[in-house]
Design an enzyme around this catalytic site. Structure first.
Site, PDB file in Angstrom:
ATOM      1  N   SER A  97      -3.092  41.145  50.714  1.00 30.60           N
ATOM      2  CA  SER A  97      -4.414  41.515  50.191  1.00 30.60           C
ATOM      3  C   SER A  97      -4.220  42.174  48.834  1.00 30.60           C
ATOM      4  O   SER A  97      -3.725  43.308  48.751  1.00 30.60           O
ATOM      5  CB  SER A  97      -5.129  42.475  51.149  1.00 30.60           C
ATOM      6  OG  SER A  97      -5.390  41.846  52.376  1.00 30.60           O
ATOM      7  N   LYS A 172     -11.858  38.947  51.231  1.00 27.26           N
ATOM      8  CA  LYS A 172     -11.117  39.999  51.931  1.00 27.26           C
ATOM      9  C   LYS A 172     -11.574  41.383  51.470  1.00 27.26           C
ATOM     10  O   LYS A 172     -11.691  42.320  52.283  1.00 27.26           O
ATOM     11  CB  LYS A 172      -9.617  39.844  51.693  1.00 27.26           C
ATOM     12  CG  LYS A 172      -8.758  40.947  52.340  1.00 27.26           C
ATOM     13  CD  LYS A 172      -8.939  41.005  53.857  1.00 27.26           C
ATOM     14  CE  LYS A 172      -8.200  42.182  54.490  1.00 27.26           C
ATOM     15  NZ  LYS A 172      -6.734  42.042  54.426  1.00 27.26           N
ATOM     16  N   LYS A 240      -5.967  51.351  49.331  1.00 24.70           N
ATOM     17  CA  LYS A 240      -5.678  50.378  48.270  1.00 24.70           C
ATOM     18  C   LYS A 240      -6.757  49.295  48.218  1.00 24.70           C
ATOM     19  O   LYS A 240      -7.246  48.939  47.142  1.00 24.70           O
ATOM     20  CB  LYS A 240      -4.301  49.768  48.522  1.00 24.70           C
ATOM     21  CG  LYS A 240      -3.877  48.673  47.546  1.00 24.70           C
ATOM     22  CD  LYS A 240      -4.148  47.277  48.091  1.00 24.70           C
ATOM     23  CE  LYS A 240      -3.343  46.991  49.333  1.00 24.70           C
ATOM     24  NZ  LYS A 240      -3.558  45.585  49.804  1.00 24.70           N
TER      25      LYS A 240
END
Length: 302
Positions: A97, A172, A240
């Protein structure tokens, strides 16, 4: 003959994914910076490599599952990396990701090297990886997606091509926004219920059967009820991902009020030493804000 696959990054998610592939119709060679992480793959009949270059030298497909954008850049672009050592025409599937703009840049670099790249980030956490039940959102060329589909369906349950290069990472990012908001709402609801002395296990049962039900409630209720936050997906990584969401939203002028709030709550959890816990550990932040005492960084609740 089995398709030769190199799998770079054998952590919490990558290891069971690589094992599923080895147990399927694939011949998997894995590399991880911590060599002991290759053991489950070796026990399944796969091969351990000493470097990325060694792992990919004969690969038809390269799978990458590493934490962040710089890690993917290092794996793909380094002298010992994928693009410098993989055969021409190979297909790279990046399960990591990372930032959508970085994915687009890497896809261009791959094309210049005669290699094809799909961004295929996953959702479902450790449980989804272990059960081959991941949701996989795929960006890139449709023909490459169709070629990769059997492999993707070996590790995932819901596999969808969502658009060109970078689209998988964009979807995502949206997924991580929704998951974080759901975890925070569940945590707040639980602290509220406990303050009133409600049977919380029974409450979760009835809430899960109504409109409040969700995959988050089903998968994270026991973590929260027992204060057991062994990482399936760490707060550090979700922090993140929310940084990716807020940055990408700013670039296109989209305002995400709830996204901003949960990003700050995730940052607060890290600042309080909870970054290594499962993201259900956001519950501890709600407890801190509510004046609860007695929680510890290991999530034991002692």
């Amino acid at each position: 003959m089995s398709t030769k696959v190199a799998f770079i990054g054998l952590g919490i998610m990558g290891s069971p994914m690589a094992v599923h592939l080895q147990n399927g119709d694939y011949d998997v060679t894995g590399f991880n910076r911590s060599p002991e992480a290759t053991q489950p793959l070796v026990e399944a009949g796969g091969t351990a490599a000493d470097s990325t270059a060694e792992a990919v030298k004969d690969a038809e497909v390269v799978c990458v599952m590493v934490p962040d954008s710089p890690d993917v850049q290092d794996v793909l672009l380094g002298e010992d990396g994928v693009l410098a050592n993989v055969p021409k025409g190979a297909l790279v599937i990046d399960f990591s990701s990372i930032r959508p703009d970085v994915t687009k840049e890497l896809a261009e670099a791959a094309g210049e090297a005669g290699v094809r790249l799909l961004d295929a980030p996953v959702s479902g956490g450790e449980a989804g990886a272990k059960n081959a039940a991941l949701s996989i959102m795929v960006g890139g060329d449709e023909a490459d997606f169709k070629e990769a589909q059997p492999l993707l369906e070996t590790v995932g349950k819901t596999v969808v091509h969502v658009g060109p290069s970078g689209a998988g990472q964009t979807v995502k990012a949206a997924n991580q926004l929704i998951v974080a908001a759901n975890i925070e709402a569940l945590a707040e609801a639980l602290v509220f219920l406990e303050a009133y002395g409600v049977d919380t296990a029974a409450a979760m049962d009835v809430l899960g059967g109504g409109l409040a039900g969700s995959a988050v409630l089903n998968q994270k209720r026991e973590n929260m009820l027992t204060r057991s936050f062994d990482p399936g997906f760490r707060i550090d990584l979700h922090h993140k991902d929310l940084g990716i969401v807020t940055s990408a939203a700013r670039e296109v002028g989209v305002v995400l009020p709830m996204g901003a709030v949960v990003a700050q709550l995730m940052a607060s959890a890290r600042a309080n030493g909870d970054g290594g816990l499962d993201h259900s550990g956001l519950l501890r932040g709600v407890e801190r804000l509510s004046g609860a005492t007695g929680t510890t960084n290991d999530g034991s609740g002692a």
